[in-house]
Design a protein around this motif. Structure first.
Motif, PDB file in Angstrom:
ATOM      1  N   ASP A  93      41.364  50.381  48.125  1.00 52.69           N
ATOM      2  CA  ASP A  93      42.102  50.300  46.851  1.00 52.69           C
ATOM      3  C   ASP A  93      43.620  50.121  47.446  1.00 52.69           C
ATOM      4  O   ASP A  93      44.539  49.250  46.699  1.00 52.69           O
ATOM      5  N   LYS A  96      47.216  46.863  52.156  1.00 53.40           N
ATOM      6  CA  LYS A  96      48.256  46.165  51.240  1.00 53.40           C
ATOM      7  C   LYS A  96      48.205  45.320  53.148  1.00 53.40           C
ATOM      8  O   LYS A  96      48.257  45.614  53.983  1.00 53.40           O
ATOM      9  N   ASN A 115      44.645  36.002  42.872  1.00 55.59           N
ATOM     10  CA  ASN A 115      44.635  36.039  41.437  1.00 55.59           C
ATOM     11  C   ASN A 115      43.386  36.034  40.998  1.00 55.59           C
ATOM     12  O   ASN A 115      42.379  37.091  40.407  1.00 55.59           O
ATOM     13  N   SER A 120      45.704  40.352  43.902  1.00 53.15           N
ATOM     14  CA  SER A 120      46.445  40.143  44.290  1.00 53.15           C
ATOM     15  C   SER A 120      47.373  41.325  44.462  1.00 53.15           C
ATOM     16  O   SER A 120      48.817  41.867  45.659  1.00 53.15           O
ATOM     17  N   HIS A 121      46.896  42.050  44.232  1.00 53.15           N
ATOM     18  CA  HIS A 121      48.127  44.166  44.558  1.00 53.15           C
ATOM     19  C   HIS A 121      47.133  44.159  45.729  1.00 53.15           C
ATOM     20  O   HIS A 121      48.240  45.281  46.087  1.00 53.15           O
ATOM     21  N   LYS A 122      46.739  43.913  46.298  1.00 49.21           N
ATOM     22  CA  LYS A 122      46.174  44.022  47.733  1.00 49.21           C
ATOM     23  C   LYS A 122      47.386  43.089  48.979  1.00 49.21           C
ATOM     24  O   LYS A 122      47.481  43.719  50.053  1.00 49.21           O
ATOM     25  N   ASP A 124      51.110  40.803  49.113  1.00 49.95           N
ATOM     26  CA  ASP A 124      52.518  39.897  49.507  1.00 49.95           C
ATOM     27  C   ASP A 124      52.364  39.140  50.371  1.00 49.95           C
ATOM     28  O   ASP A 124      52.659  39.210  51.417  1.00 49.95           O
TER      29      ASP A 124
END
Length: 231
Positions: A93, A96, A115, A120-122, A124
């Motif tokens: 979790d 990245k 999304n 998306s949180h993982k 860039d």
């Protein structure tokens, strides 16, 4: 050189055989995933080229992330996010991926797919020429894995930057380095083939990595990937 004639097959295989084999093995080894299954379809609907990794190659990347215990990944060449999602699913979790995409349209499609996959949180997504963006990334020696699957003319620069960023025993994968066997044919030449050759010539004299090429056949035809480890 050893006599390899015993390994030659009397029966030639063709693309249909490779595709059937991929699909057969995948039916046992790859679980259905609606988020992944829709990525390439969405890409096609938006006019993106069908050049993502195969299903089996995506699963390989996922297993590689797990096996090296990766938490930080560099990816060059996002497209619609298919390989990105395979790797992101395997990250913890707090993991990245920094992924580089030349085209804004491709990046937007990738973001939408990420999304939908709740990933998306993982990830860039950085838009623009990776040759310009990669040198700005800090954290030398802190990344665990790099996956390079972009313009082959830039392979060498991408590889050098990836080597700077990955840790000791970190892994760098470069896709599409066999190109239907043409890289090994002296008279065959185009910008992509020459890009692969420059990378191979560089690695030959690089004492800071060990590498090998794994040729593959399957739904994406006859190609292969370079697997390098930073010493």
């Amino acid at each position: 050189m050893a006599d390899l004639t015993q390994y030659r097959r009397h029966e030639d295989t063709k693309y249909d055989d490779w595709l059937r084999s991929d699909q057969y093995h995948n039916s046992f080894l790859v679980k259905p995933d609606p988020a992944l299954d829709s990525v390439n379809e969405v890409g096609a609907q938006n006019g993106l080229p069908p050049i993502a990794v195969s299903t089996a190659q995506g699963k390989f990347l996922s297993l590689l992330v797990m096996s090296v215990g990766a938490k930080k990944i560099i990816e060059v060449g996002t497209l619609a996010g298919y390989s990105t999602i395979w790797m992101a699913k395997a990250l913890p979790d707090d993991g990245k991926i920094i992924t580089f995409e030349l085209e804004e349209k491709h990046a937007q499609v990738a973001r939408e797919n990420l999304n939908k996959a709740n990933l998306s949180h993982k990830v860039d997504v950085i838009v623009g020429p990776a040759a310009e963006s990669l040198p700005k990334i800090t954290g030398d020696g802190t990344f665990d894995l790099a996956f390079i699957d972009a313009d082959k003319e830039g392979n060498l620069e991408y590889f050098k930057q990836a080597k700077r960023l990955v840790r000791s025993k970190g892994v760098i994968i470069v896709d599409n380095v066999v190109r239907n066997g043409k890289v090994a044919v002296p008279e065959a030449t185009n910008s992509s083939i020459e890009g692969v050759r420059r990378l191979l010539e560089h690695i030959k004299g690089d004492t800071e990595v060990e590498a090998t090429t794994l040729a593959t056949v399957g739904e994406k035809g006859y190609d292969g990937l370079l697997y390098a480890v930073k010493l």
